[in-house]
Motif scaffolding. Structure first.
Motif, PDB file in Angstrom:
ATOM      1  N   UNK A   1       0.836  -1.198   0.000  1.00 55.94           N
ATOM      2  CA  UNK A   1       0.000   0.000   0.000  1.00 55.94           C
ATOM      3  C   UNK A   1       0.868   1.245   0.000  1.00 55.94           C
ATOM      4  N   UNK A   2       0.459   2.255  -0.787  1.00 51.65           N
ATOM      5  CA  UNK A   2       1.164   3.534  -0.817  1.00 51.65           C
ATOM      6  C   UNK A   2       0.142   4.659  -0.849  1.00 51.65           C
ATOM      7  N   UNK A   3       0.574   5.817  -0.386  1.00 53.46           N
ATOM      8  CA  UNK A   3      -0.179   7.051  -0.541  1.00 53.46           C
ATOM      9  C   UNK A   3       0.419   7.805  -1.715  1.00 53.46           C
ATOM     10  N   UNK A   4      -0.364   8.052  -2.746  1.00 51.43           N
ATOM     11  CA  UNK A   4       0.104   8.785  -3.927  1.00 51.43           C
ATOM     12  C   UNK A   4      -0.136  10.271  -3.665  1.00 51.43           C
ATOM     13  N   UNK A   5       0.949  11.026  -3.492  1.00 54.48           N
ATOM     14  CA  UNK A   5       0.837  12.431  -3.077  1.00 54.48           C
ATOM     15  C   UNK A   5       1.730  13.306  -3.941  1.00 54.48           C
ATOM     16  N   UNK A   6       1.632  14.611  -3.725  1.00 49.72           N
ATOM     17  CA  UNK A   6       2.414  15.578  -4.499  1.00 49.72           C
ATOM     18  C   UNK A   6       2.615  16.829  -3.667  1.00 49.72           C
ATOM     19  N   UNK A   7       3.388  17.761  -4.214  1.00 49.74           N
ATOM     20  CA  UNK A   7       3.644  19.013  -3.508  1.00 49.74           C
ATOM     21  C   UNK A   7       2.466  19.972  -3.606  1.00 49.74           C
ATOM     22  N   UNK A   8       1.591  19.766  -4.593  1.00 46.81           N
ATOM     23  CA  UNK A   8       0.479  20.682  -4.815  1.00 46.81           C
ATOM     24  C   UNK A   8      -0.553  20.004  -5.703  1.00 46.81           C
ATOM     25  N   UNK A   9      -1.701  20.641  -5.842  1.00 45.04           N
ATOM     26  CA  UNK A   9      -2.674  20.178  -6.825  1.00 45.04           C
ATOM     27  C   UNK A   9      -2.124  20.416  -8.232  1.00 45.04           C
ATOM     28  N   UNK A  10      -2.661  19.684  -9.191  1.00 48.26           N
ATOM     29  CA  UNK A  10      -2.283  19.908 -10.583  1.00 48.26           C
ATOM     30  C   UNK A  10      -0.989  19.253 -11.014  1.00 48.26           C
ATOM     31  N   UNK A  11      -0.431  18.378 -10.194  1.00 50.56           N
ATOM     32  CA  UNK A  11       0.834  17.724 -10.548  1.00 50.56           C
ATOM     33  C   UNK A  11       0.609  16.413 -11.307  1.00 50.56           C
ATOM     34  N   UNK A  12      -0.624  15.906 -11.298  1.00 54.33           N
ATOM     35  CA  UNK A  12      -0.916  14.667 -12.012  1.00 54.33           C
ATOM     36  C   UNK A  12      -1.216  13.487 -11.113  1.00 54.33           C
ATOM     37  N   UNK A  13      -1.626  13.734  -9.861  1.00 57.00           N
ATOM     38  CA  UNK A  13      -1.885  12.626  -8.928  1.00 57.00           C
ATOM     39  C   UNK A  13      -2.948  11.670  -9.459  1.00 57.00           C
ATOM     40  N   UNK A  14      -4.059  12.221  -9.926  1.00 54.72           N
ATOM     41  CA  UNK A  14      -5.146  11.351 -10.389  1.00 54.72           C
ATOM     42  C   UNK A  14      -4.737  10.592 -11.634  1.00 54.72           C
ATOM     43  N   UNK A  15      -4.060  11.276 -12.551  1.00 53.68           N
ATOM     44  CA  UNK A  15      -3.604  10.618 -13.774  1.00 53.68           C
ATOM     45  C   UNK A  15      -2.655   9.471 -13.453  1.00 53.68           C
ATOM     46  N   UNK A  16      -1.693   9.725 -12.569  1.00 58.02           N
ATOM     47  CA  UNK A  16      -0.725   8.694 -12.214  1.00 58.02           C
ATOM     48  C   UNK A  16      -1.403   7.551 -11.457  1.00 58.02           C
ATOM     49  N   UNK A  17      -2.291   7.893 -10.515  1.00 57.79           N
ATOM     50  CA  UNK A  17      -2.980   6.848  -9.752  1.00 57.79           C
ATOM     51  C   UNK A  17      -3.815   5.973 -10.675  1.00 57.79           C
ATOM     52  N   UNK A  18      -4.544   6.597 -11.590  1.00 58.34           N
ATOM     53  CA  UNK A  18      -5.372   5.831 -12.521  1.00 58.34           C
ATOM     54  C   UNK A  18      -4.509   4.974 -13.443  1.00 58.34           C
ATOM     55  N   UNK A  19      -3.424   5.552 -13.964  1.00 56.86           N
ATOM     56  CA  UNK A  19      -2.546   4.801 -14.860  1.00 56.86           C
ATOM     57  C   UNK A  19      -1.891   3.630 -14.140  1.00 56.86           C
ATOM     58  N   UNK A  20      -1.443   3.854 -12.906  1.00 52.47           N
ATOM     59  CA  UNK A  20      -0.795   2.786 -12.144  1.00 52.47           C
ATOM     60  C   UNK A  20      -1.804   1.699 -11.772  1.00 52.47           C
ATOM     61  N   UNK A  21      -3.006   2.107 -11.377  1.00 50.48           N
ATOM     62  CA  UNK A  21      -4.033   1.119 -11.045  1.00 50.48           C
ATOM     63  C   UNK A  21      -4.324   0.229 -12.245  1.00 50.48           C
TER      64      UNK A  21
ATOM     65  N   UNK B   1      -8.391  -8.509   0.618  1.00 49.08           N
ATOM     66  CA  UNK B   1      -8.929  -8.873  -0.691  1.00 49.08           C
ATOM     67  C   UNK B   1      -8.013  -8.516  -1.858  1.00 49.08           C
ATOM     68  N   UNK B   2      -6.992  -7.701  -1.627  1.00 46.87           N
ATOM     69  CA  UNK B   2      -6.168  -7.203  -2.728  1.00 46.87           C
ATOM     70  C   UNK B   2      -4.692  -7.339  -2.399  1.00 46.87           C
ATOM     71  N   UNK B   3      -3.861  -7.237  -3.422  1.00 51.35           N
ATOM     72  CA  UNK B   3      -2.422  -7.233  -3.171  1.00 51.35           C
ATOM     73  C   UNK B   3      -1.777  -5.900  -3.537  1.00 51.35           C
ATOM     74  N   UNK B   4      -2.595  -4.926  -3.946  1.00 51.39           N
ATOM     75  CA  UNK B   4      -2.086  -3.578  -4.214  1.00 51.39           C
ATOM     76  C   UNK B   4      -3.133  -2.571  -3.771  1.00 51.39           C
ATOM     77  N   UNK B   5      -2.736  -1.628  -2.909  1.00 48.32           N
ATOM     78  CA  UNK B   5      -3.632  -0.588  -2.419  1.00 48.32           C
ATOM     79  C   UNK B   5      -3.011   0.764  -2.723  1.00 48.32           C
ATOM     80  N   UNK B   6      -3.748   1.579  -3.461  1.00 47.76           N
ATOM     81  CA  UNK B   6      -3.311   2.935  -3.786  1.00 47.76           C
ATOM     82  C   UNK B   6      -4.269   3.919  -3.135  1.00 47.76           C
ATOM     83  N   UNK B   7      -3.727   4.870  -2.396  1.00 52.97           N
ATOM     84  CA  UNK B   7      -4.539   5.915  -1.772  1.00 52.97           C
ATOM     85  C   UNK B   7      -4.130   7.242  -2.396  1.00 52.97           C
TER      86      UNK B   7
END
Length: 437
Positions: A5-25, A81-87
């Motif tokens: 499990x990891x927390x996907x974070x950034x220094x600010x909004x607009x850095x691509x967190x959702x894009x990266x999280x979705x792509x990695x998922x 239930x899972x082997x990968x958790x992204x927050x």
């Protein structure tokens, strides 16, 4: 099952967190992993996109709104239930009270930092090391977004020193489309699954390094306050209740946990579409209109005589009606959209709603009730012009300042406030109870 499990974070909004999280998922799913994704903080649209990326429902995690115990139960259930958790985090890593960093430390989630490297190279190392040291937080690694070339990636990787560069994503020719409240709804994006697959293909990610991350150590809370990630409720105070819930492209901002809480309270749920001019089901004992985008569907909602008449009849019959944000907007006399067009709505709430370019409300809030505070949030770009006096006012977190007005007219309760039902099931049961209304 060994879950990482990891927390996907950034220094600010607009850095691509959702894009990266979705792509990695999507990349992990295609690699045969069982993936669960969570969203840090209150949000409705990002979880819809992330759910499409991973193929499983996406719940919110927030130490204040959801509570540490329920967050722990949700994570522990996912780890079984899972082997990968992204927050996916919210805003910048340390922004907000509580912040994504607080969530990381509470549950031992190492941070996978997303950086927009489009206009930097070696400075990436200074940024990431600063993020790690400031909290401090444990750093799992970095995904560099908007990488221009292999040479660019090599400079970023060298600058990170002892922090691994786990992935890179090039500058995207296409991206997830947005509008005033965030991303465009998944069902409105033609070829969304193809776009997610394309992003997953573009994400160069070190799966071996992912597999080398320590397994998540998240145990179920000892307290009996949660069962399988759900709130335990004494008795069934809504047994026999049939709650009609508006659900379509105009009304879809709804926490999944709100539905499971209503069911745990004993209610049966039925859905209807105001956009399709469907009436409130005749068997309904209460009505729930969640938030959404009614301002994008003014003409259709205004033309919907059946749904409008049915909700007015429900109100006249004394059925409890709870409307949040967009749901409230659709119950006003009129709704003025961004183009200045004014549409007649159901007319249960005196006054008109006016869309504006400026953000009108944002942040965590709590609504006072006879059963204690009901927690949630607000986020809207419209204002209500009404002569109706407020029956109550929410409180902002953490300042305690006055937040959104709550209006009550007979059995109707409306506000810009979005409630998170598991935070106070007793208050929710009362809201949808005819005797309380």
């Amino acid at each position: 099952m060994v879950a990482r499990a990891v927390l996907v974070a950034a220094a600010a909004s607009g850095q691509g967190k959702t894009t990266v999280t979705a792509a990695l998922a999507r990349k992990l799913v295609r690699a045969g992993r069982r993936v669960r994704v969570f969203k840090c903080g209150p949000d409705f649209i990002d979880p819809m996109v992330l759910a499409r990326a991973c193929g499983a429902p996406v719940e919110s995690l927030d130490l204040w709104m959801v509570g540490a115990e329920r967050c722990r139960a949700l994570l522990a259930e996912a780890a079984q239930d899972a082997d990968a958790i992204l927050v996916e985090g919210v805003m910048g890593l340390y922004d907000g009270t509580p912040s994504a960093a607080d969530l990381s430390r509470e549950f031992g989630l190492p941070v996978l930092t997303v950086i927009d490297a489009g206009a930097m190279a070696q400075t990436a190392g200074a940024l990431v090391h600063g993020l790690r040291a400031y909290g401090p937080v444990e750093m799992a690694g970095v995904v560099a977004n908007r990488i221009a070339s292999p040479g660019h990636a090599a400079m970023v990787a060298a600058s990170l020193r002892d922090i691994p560069l786990l992935g890179t994503l090039p500058k995207q020719a296409v991206s997830l489309p947005e509008r005033h409240l965030g991303l465009v709804l998944p069902d409105e994006v033609a070829g969304l699954d193809g776009l997610l697959d394309e992003l997953a293909d573009q994400l160069a990610f070190d799966l071996a390094a992912w597999d080398a991350l320590p397994a998540a150590q998240i145990a179920h809370p000892d307290s009996g306050a949660t069962q399988g990630g759900r709130m335990a409720v004494a008795g069934l105070p809504l047994a026999g209740a049939r709650i009609a819930i508006a659900r379509d492209a105009a009304f879809m901002f709804l926490y999944p946990s709100n539905l499971t809480t209503l069911e745990a309270l004993g209610a049966q749920l039925e859905f209807f579409s105001p956009l399709a001019d469907e009436a409130v089901p005749r068997e309904a004992t209460a009505v729930y209109l969640p938030g959404g985008y009614p301002e994008l569907h003014g003409a259709a909602l205004a033309a919907g005589k059946r749904w409008q008449a049915s909700v007015r009849t429900a109100h006249a019959d004394g059925l409890p009606i709870v409307a949040e944000c967009g749901g409230m907007m659709a119950l006003a006399d009129t709704l003025q959209d961004k183009e200045g067009r004014e549409w007649p709505m159901a007319g249960l709430l005196p006054g008109k709603v006016v869309m504006q370019a400026r953000l009108a409300g944002l942040g965590a809030q709590a609504m006072p009730t006879a059963h204690g505070p009901l927690r949630g949030h607000t986020f809207h770009y419209s204002r209500l012009e009404t002569s109706q006096p407020a029956a109550a006012t929410t409180q902002k977190n953490p300042s305690g300042a006055a937040g959104e007005a709550v209006y009550r007219i007979g059995s109707l309760q409306v506000s810009y406030f979005h409630a998170y039902f598991p935070s106070n099931p007793a208050a929710v049961a009362a809201m949808f109870s005819r005797s309380a209304a």
